[in-house]
Motif scaffolding. Structure first.
Motif, PDB file in Angstrom:
ATOM      1  N   GLU A  18       0.815  -1.221   0.000  1.00 28.29           N
ATOM      2  CA  GLU A  18       0.000   0.000   0.000  1.00 28.29           C
ATOM      3  C   GLU A  18       0.849   1.273   0.000  1.00 28.29           C
ATOM      4  O   GLU A  18       0.330   2.364  -0.193  1.00 28.29           O
ATOM      5  CB  GLU A  18      -0.929   0.021   1.219  1.00 28.29           C
ATOM      6  N   LEU A  20       3.097   1.788  -2.206  1.00 36.63           N
ATOM      7  CA  LEU A  20       3.356   2.147  -3.608  1.00 36.63           C
ATOM      8  C   LEU A  20       2.649   3.469  -3.900  1.00 36.63           C
ATOM      9  O   LEU A  20       1.550   3.720  -3.400  1.00 36.63           O
ATOM     10  CB  LEU A  20       2.776   1.078  -4.536  1.00 36.63           C
ATOM     11  N   ILE A 132       8.679   5.602  -1.020  1.00 34.57           N
ATOM     12  CA  ILE A 132       8.770   5.820   0.429  1.00 34.57           C
ATOM     13  C   ILE A 132      10.038   5.121   0.914  1.00 34.57           C
ATOM     14  O   ILE A 132      10.226   3.924   0.686  1.00 34.57           O
ATOM     15  CB  ILE A 132       7.542   5.230   1.152  1.00 34.57           C
TER      16      ILE A 132
ATOM     17  N   GLU B  18       0.168  12.354  -8.230  1.00 31.05           N
ATOM     18  CA  GLU B  18       0.502  10.944  -8.494  1.00 31.05           C
ATOM     19  C   GLU B  18       1.483  10.382  -7.468  1.00 31.05           C
ATOM     20  O   GLU B  18       1.713   9.179  -7.433  1.00 31.05           O
ATOM     21  CB  GLU B  18       1.094  10.799  -9.894  1.00 31.05           C
ATOM     22  N   LEU B  19       2.079  11.246  -6.657  1.00 27.32           N
ATOM     23  CA  LEU B  19       2.987  10.740  -5.618  1.00 27.32           C
ATOM     24  C   LEU B  19       2.245  10.412  -4.321  1.00 27.32           C
ATOM     25  O   LEU B  19       2.868  10.067  -3.314  1.00 27.32           O
ATOM     26  CB  LEU B  19       4.142  11.710  -5.384  1.00 27.32           C
ATOM     27  N   LEU B  20       0.931  10.504  -4.332  1.00 26.54           N
ATOM     28  CA  LEU B  20       0.152   9.944  -3.218  1.00 26.54           C
ATOM     29  C   LEU B  20       0.355   8.437  -3.196  1.00 26.54           C
ATOM     30  O   LEU B  20       0.456   7.794  -4.243  1.00 26.54           O
ATOM     31  CB  LEU B  20      -1.340  10.219  -3.427  1.00 26.54           C
ATOM     32  N   THR B  21       0.399   7.847  -2.004  1.00 26.33           N
ATOM     33  CA  THR B  21       0.472   6.382  -1.927  1.00 26.33           C
ATOM     34  C   THR B  21      -0.941   5.796  -1.997  1.00 26.33           C
ATOM     35  O   THR B  21      -1.934   6.485  -1.737  1.00 26.33           O
ATOM     36  CB  THR B  21       1.124   5.910  -0.617  1.00 26.33           C
ATOM     37  N   LEU B  22      -0.998   4.505  -2.333  1.00 26.23           N
ATOM     38  CA  LEU B  22      -2.291   3.814  -2.336  1.00 26.23           C
ATOM     39  C   LEU B  22      -2.936   3.917  -0.961  1.00 26.23           C
ATOM     40  O   LEU B  22      -4.144   4.082  -0.828  1.00 26.23           O
ATOM     41  CB  LEU B  22      -2.101   2.331  -2.698  1.00 26.23           C
ATOM     42  N   VAL B  25      -4.546   7.349  -0.351  1.00 24.92           N
ATOM     43  CA  VAL B  25      -5.828   7.458  -1.071  1.00 24.92           C
ATOM     44  C   VAL B  25      -6.903   6.671  -0.326  1.00 24.92           C
ATOM     45  O   VAL B  25      -8.020   7.156  -0.107  1.00 24.92           O
ATOM     46  CB  VAL B  25      -5.675   6.953  -2.527  1.00 24.92           C
ATOM     47  N   GLY B 131       4.741   9.827   3.656  1.00 22.87           N
ATOM     48  CA  GLY B 131       4.599  10.444   2.328  1.00 22.87           C
ATOM     49  C   GLY B 131       5.961  10.613   1.676  1.00 22.87           C
ATOM     50  O   GLY B 131       6.989  10.607   2.356  1.00 22.87           O
TER      51      GLY B 131
END
Lengths: 238, 238
Positions: A18, A20, A132, B18-22, B25, B131
């Motif tokens: 997660e 990623l 990360i 797009e650099l948010l992690t799964l 989100v 993050g």
């Protein structure tokens, strides 16, 4: 004329799939091939195990072997061999992603691959997708501030006993990476400086059997796992 | 009895959505309220602008105001006020996410909010979602190794002229954060140590008008933007 393919260096985080990023997932779904670093033909790749739950890699894997050694000639040979294999696909116009645990530009094989590829290909097309790092994942896992306000941070990969005390005197926050090879010297210094109570060791962050050790005396030096780091703080520990 | 809600400290990366992690989100979709730090009632929040393209926040926003000041009493008051507002919802059993640019435990207001909340609530239920930090995003944007192999790294938030030269002597890699307030001293040292050519300044990484400056002399000290850092390397620059 075939346009040279693009290389993506993709950080997949330290363990938890997660962690990623959306961008990593998008790139890994798009590329023609995913280059997977392994330490041997039968060894499982941690980076691959992280992405395999999110990404269908079937028919798109290029395995690359990097020996677990400090012998520089053997390493150079492995990097160059991997780069040759990758450059062949790039020249055919294929897009490749090289996956790496943590962040690609922080103590990763990706750095050496970039060096080798830059020697082989003129105008290498490359994009690095940050990941990360184990440092950020470890502090999150402990809810421990890495640094705040005016505090500075030292990130150590190899400790030098002539510098170590100065570093602990200058910096409020010290992170010791690759702890198994550095722990003896760091432990002795923390004891001498009476900082043992402000340190935590985190092993296997985001993986099965993740552990946090706050009582350093409960651990023998040779019990430190490979994927471990130590955070020493002189300020706010929450 | 109502079970206390859970607080998530969510790092949203430095700018590129797009650099948010799964995980970020997932958490931001799940929680009852998203706490958005702002510097004023009419000021746009950078953290909010990052998530707003990916997440439907309608009806779930709690705005929190933090003044842009170094006055400690004003800051303490703002942190405590925000924590009181948040604790009321947590006590009602609501789950909250506090969003923060970069990583939540690296120079973020989240650290102070955690401190304040820990004073207000017994057994605060908290989970930090790491993050992508501006450091990892900046090195990726330049394809620049932050460190490799045995190299160590200094991350500086505030420079002290008595220590700065020692730090540059000990460390191969130095990152200077909050560059606008530190640049004068750093520039003078880089010039004295003949390291100007091995440094890069990155401003507004992942945002519109991102810039990379390798010719330090092309820039006046007062032209450094707020969201800027400098990376100085003595080793491999690719």
């Amino acid at each position: 004329m075939i346009v040279q393919g693009k290389l993506y260096g993709v950080g997949v985080g330290p363990g938890d799939p997660e962690l990623l990023t959306l961008k990593a997932v998008k790139v890994l779904k798009q590329v023609d091939y995913i280059c997977v670093p392994q330490t041997g033909k039968d060894k499982e790749s941690l980076a691959f195990s992280i992405i395999s739950k999110e990404i269908d890699c079937a028919g798109r894997i290029i395995k690359l072997y990097f020996p677990m050694t400090y012998k520089q000639p053997d390493l150079n040979q492995a990097w160059d061999k991997a780069a040759i294999k990758m450059s062949k696909e790039l020249k055919k116009g294929k897009d490749l992603a090289f996956i790496t645990i943590g962040d690609p530009l922080l103590y990763s094989t990706y750095i050496y691959i970039l060096n080798s590829l830059n020697k082989l290909l003129v105008n290498l097309r490359v994009e690095t997708v940050p990941g990360i790092s184990s440092i950020n994942a470890c502090t999150a896992s402990c809810n421990l501030p890495l640094a705040e306000n005016d505090e500075n941070i030292a990130l150590l990969s190899k400790v030098d006993e002539n510098e170590l005390e100065d570093i602990f005197n200058i910096f409020d926050n010290v992170v010791v990476m690759k702890l198994s090879r550095n722990y003896q010297q760091v432990y002795e210094l923390l004891e001498r400086m009476e900082l043992k109570d402000n340190a935590v060791i985190i092993s296997r962050c985001g993986l099965e059997r993740e552990i946090h050790i706050r009582d350093l005396d409960s651990l023998k030096v040779d019990e430190i796992e490979y994927l471990s780091l130590l955070i020493s703080k002189q300020g706010n520990c929450l």
